[in-house]
Design a protein around this motif. Structure first.
Motif, mmCIF file in Angstrom:
data_model
loop_
_atom_site.group_PDB
_atom_site.id
_atom_site.type_symbol
_atom_site.label_atom_id
_atom_site.label_comp_id
_atom_site.label_asym_id
_atom_site.label_seq_id
_atom_site.Cartn_x
_atom_site.Cartn_y
_atom_site.Cartn_z
ATOM 1 N N GLU A 187 21.640 -1.433 -2.728
ATOM 2 C CA GLU A 187 22.716 -1.073 -3.375
ATOM 3 C C GLU A 187 23.442 -0.495 -3.424
ATOM 4 O O GLU A 187 24.147 -1.173 -4.250
ATOM 5 N N GLY A 188 22.647 0.620 -4.222
ATOM 6 C CA GLY A 188 22.840 1.687 -4.865
ATOM 7 C C GLY A 188 23.241 1.625 -6.127
ATOM 8 O O GLY A 188 24.868 2.385 -6.654
ATOM 9 N N VAL A 189 22.878 1.218 -6.574
ATOM 10 C CA VAL A 189 22.766 0.582 -8.319
ATOM 11 C C VAL A 189 22.056 1.115 -9.282
ATOM 12 O O VAL A 189 20.803 0.751 -9.004
ATOM 13 N N TYR A 190 22.454 1.862 -10.520
ATOM 14 C CA TYR A 190 20.781 2.533 -10.864
ATOM 15 C C TYR A 190 21.328 2.988 -12.038
ATOM 16 O O TYR A 190 22.475 2.754 -12.539
ATOM 17 N N SER A 191 20.025 2.676 -13.228
ATOM 18 C CA SER A 191 20.366 2.296 -14.558
ATOM 19 C C SER A 191 20.540 3.688 -14.948
ATOM 20 O O SER A 191 20.262 4.821 -14.294
ATOM 21 N N GLN A 192 20.449 3.414 -15.992
ATOM 22 C CA GLN A 192 21.548 5.056 -17.034
ATOM 23 C C GLN A 192 19.942 5.881 -16.870
ATOM 24 O O GLN A 192 20.442 6.836 -17.265
ATOM 25 N N SER A 193 19.343 5.153 -17.616
ATOM 26 C CA SER A 193 17.911 5.929 -17.533
ATOM 27 C C SER A 193 17.552 6.764 -16.258
ATOM 28 O O SER A 193 16.916 7.435 -16.065
ATOM 29 N N SER A 194 17.974 6.105 -15.350
ATOM 30 C CA SER A 194 17.773 7.009 -14.336
ATOM 31 C C SER A 194 18.622 7.671 -14.018
ATOM 32 O O SER A 194 18.074 8.858 -13.200
ATOM 33 N N ILE A 195 19.476 7.633 -14.120
ATOM 34 C CA ILE A 195 20.338 9.530 -14.109
ATOM 35 C C ILE A 195 20.091 10.101 -15.492
ATOM 36 O O ILE A 195 21.445 10.777 -15.381
ATOM 37 N N GLN A 223 18.247 12.389 -15.872
ATOM 38 C CA GLN A 223 17.549 14.221 -16.518
ATOM 39 C C GLN A 223 18.831 14.783 -16.038
ATOM 40 O O GLN A 223 19.041 15.801 -14.844
ATOM 41 N N LEU A 224 19.966 14.228 -14.650
ATOM 42 C CA LEU A 224 21.175 14.368 -13.910
ATOM 43 C C LEU A 224 21.239 15.755 -15.268
ATOM 44 O O LEU A 224 21.707 15.517 -15.995
ATOM 45 N N SER A 225 22.636 16.432 -14.538
ATOM 46 C CA SER A 225 23.354 17.516 -15.415
ATOM 47 C C SER A 225 24.461 16.567 -16.086
ATOM 48 O O SER A 225 25.308 15.752 -14.581
ATOM 49 N N LEU A 226 24.839 16.805 -17.038
ATOM 50 C CA LEU A 226 26.981 16.192 -17.012
ATOM 51 C C LEU A 226 27.801 15.945 -15.964
ATOM 52 O O LEU A 226 28.253 14.938 -15.591
ATOM 53 N N GLN A 227 27.695 17.325 -15.392
ATOM 54 C CA GLN A 227 28.545 17.668 -14.364
ATOM 55 C C GLN A 227 27.909 16.327 -13.113
ATOM 56 O O GLN A 227 28.865 15.973 -12.493
ATOM 57 N N HIS A 228 27.103 16.532 -12.606
ATOM 58 C CA HIS A 228 26.107 15.311 -11.783
ATOM 59 C C HIS A 228 26.381 13.849 -12.371
ATOM 60 O O HIS A 228 27.405 13.223 -11.190
ATOM 61 N N ARG A 229 26.934 13.574 -13.312
ATOM 62 C CA ARG A 229 26.694 12.506 -13.777
ATOM 63 C C ARG A 229 28.076 12.247 -13.871
ATOM 64 O O ARG A 229 28.401 10.825 -13.285
ATOM 65 N N GLN A 230 29.231 13.565 -14.136
ATOM 66 C CA GLN A 230 30.846 12.828 -14.526
ATOM 67 C C GLN A 230 31.085 12.648 -12.917
ATOM 68 O O GLN A 230 32.231 11.908 -12.672
ATOM 69 N N LEU A 286 0.741 -1.456 0.055
ATOM 70 C CA LEU A 286 0.217 -0.212 0.011
ATOM 71 C C LEU A 286 1.003 1.513 -0.176
ATOM 72 O O LEU A 286 0.417 2.413 0.059
ATOM 73 N N THR A 287 2.682 1.232 0.170
ATOM 74 C CA THR A 287 2.567 2.590 0.232
ATOM 75 C C THR A 287 3.543 2.453 -1.398
ATOM 76 O O THR A 287 3.421 2.345 -2.114
ATOM 77 N N THR A 288 3.376 3.730 -1.721
ATOM 78 C CA THR A 288 3.888 4.457 -3.226
ATOM 79 C C THR A 288 5.213 4.636 -3.444
ATOM 80 O O THR A 288 5.846 5.936 -2.116
ATOM 81 N N ASN A 289 6.190 4.506 -4.356
ATOM 82 C CA ASN A 289 7.287 4.630 -4.022
ATOM 83 C C ASN A 289 8.008 6.076 -5.295
ATOM 84 O O ASN A 289 8.060 5.376 -6.097
ATOM 85 N N LEU A 290 7.154 6.905 -5.153
ATOM 86 C CA LEU A 290 7.966 8.082 -6.436
ATOM 87 C C LEU A 290 8.869 8.223 -5.835
ATOM 88 O O LEU A 290 9.561 9.107 -4.853
ATOM 89 N N THR A 291 10.172 7.833 -6.246
ATOM 90 C CA THR A 291 11.006 8.771 -6.474
ATOM 91 C C THR A 291 12.124 8.591 -7.722
ATOM 92 O O THR A 291 11.800 8.287 -8.662
ATOM 93 N N ALA A 292 13.048 10.280 -7.106
ATOM 94 C CA ALA A 292 14.386 9.973 -9.121
ATOM 95 C C ALA A 292 14.621 10.604 -7.876
ATOM 96 O O ALA A 292 14.866 11.656 -7.372
ATOM 97 N N PHE A 293 16.081 11.358 -8.607
ATOM 98 C CA PHE A 293 16.976 12.067 -8.178
ATOM 99 C C PHE A 293 16.784 13.547 -8.089
ATOM 100 O O PHE A 293 16.153 14.132 -9.203
ATOM 101 N N PHE A 294 17.181 14.104 -7.140
ATOM 102 C CA PHE A 294 16.703 15.703 -7.062
ATOM 103 C C PHE A 294 15.205 16.237 -7.704
ATOM 104 O O PHE A 294 14.947 16.924 -7.396
ATOM 105 N N ARG A 295 14.436 14.703 -7.039
ATOM 106 C CA ARG A 295 13.106 15.108 -7.597
ATOM 107 C C ARG A 295 12.270 17.048 -6.249
ATOM 108 O O ARG A 295 13.512 16.544 -5.277
#
Length: 178
Positions: A157-165, A167-174, A81-90
């Motif tokens: 685990e702290g492992v995230y897909s390419q699609s989940s990152i 929307q992050l800036s290139l600087q943050h990704r690098q 019954l919990t909703t897990n809406l999440t994203a980086f810098f949401r």
């Protein structure tokens, strides 16, 4: 003469009454502090119907009795019954506010992310902290918790897909992922 159209009742696999929904609401609030809106009755049915199928239980009334007597199932009940809406810098304004707060209060020692879901929020907090202090190891601990035990396993685990990152800036990704 005017004809009145009535919506036909929804055919459901399991008996599900307004009383069942009220019992779900009361149980979820007492166990997890989550207050469901009255408009969530269809969501409750669809999410808990999966548990009834898995357990081979024929009614919501029987399922709710089972949940009340079974601690392990209570965890499944809450997770369903919990909703897990999440994203980086949401909701980015929260991280802008955190950055400003940390700059004004550099002696902060702990930050608690109470609804960490699969980890994007606490990871975003960590990126904000690292950016403010110019260090990957500032003297701040971040506690990440969530009421849904399933999502915490993913967060650990702290492992995230390419699609989940993406929307992050290139600087943050690098800086934080490559």
């Amino acid at each position: 003469m005017t004809a009145v159209l009535q919506a036909s009742p929804v055919q459901r696999e399991f008996a599900y009454s307004r009383r069942d929904f009220e019992r779900v609401k009361k149980l979820l609030f007492s166990q997890a502090g989550i207050n469901l809106a009255d408009s969530k009755d269809a969501m409750v049915y669809s999410r808990l119907a999966r548990r009834l199928r898995v357990l081979n239980i024929s009614s919501f009334k029987a399922y709710l009795t089972f949940v009340a007597q079974n601690e392990e199932e209570m965890e499944h009940f809450i997770n369903a019954l919990t909703t897990n809406l999440t994203a980086f810098f949401r909701e980015p304004h929260h991280f802008d506010a955190l950055s400003a707060y940390l700059q004004a209060n550099p002696n902060v020692k702990r930050i608690w992310c109470a609804a960490s879901s699969t980890g994007e929020e606490p990871y975003s907090i960590a990126m904000t902290v690292a950016s403010v202090f110019g260090s990957f190891s500032p003297k701040i601990s971040i506690l990440a918790t969530d009421i849904d035990s399933k999502v915490l396993h993913i967060a650990r685990e702290g492992v995230y897909s390419q699609s989940s990152i993406a929307q992050l800036s290139l600087q943050h990704r690098q800086q934080f992922f490559y």
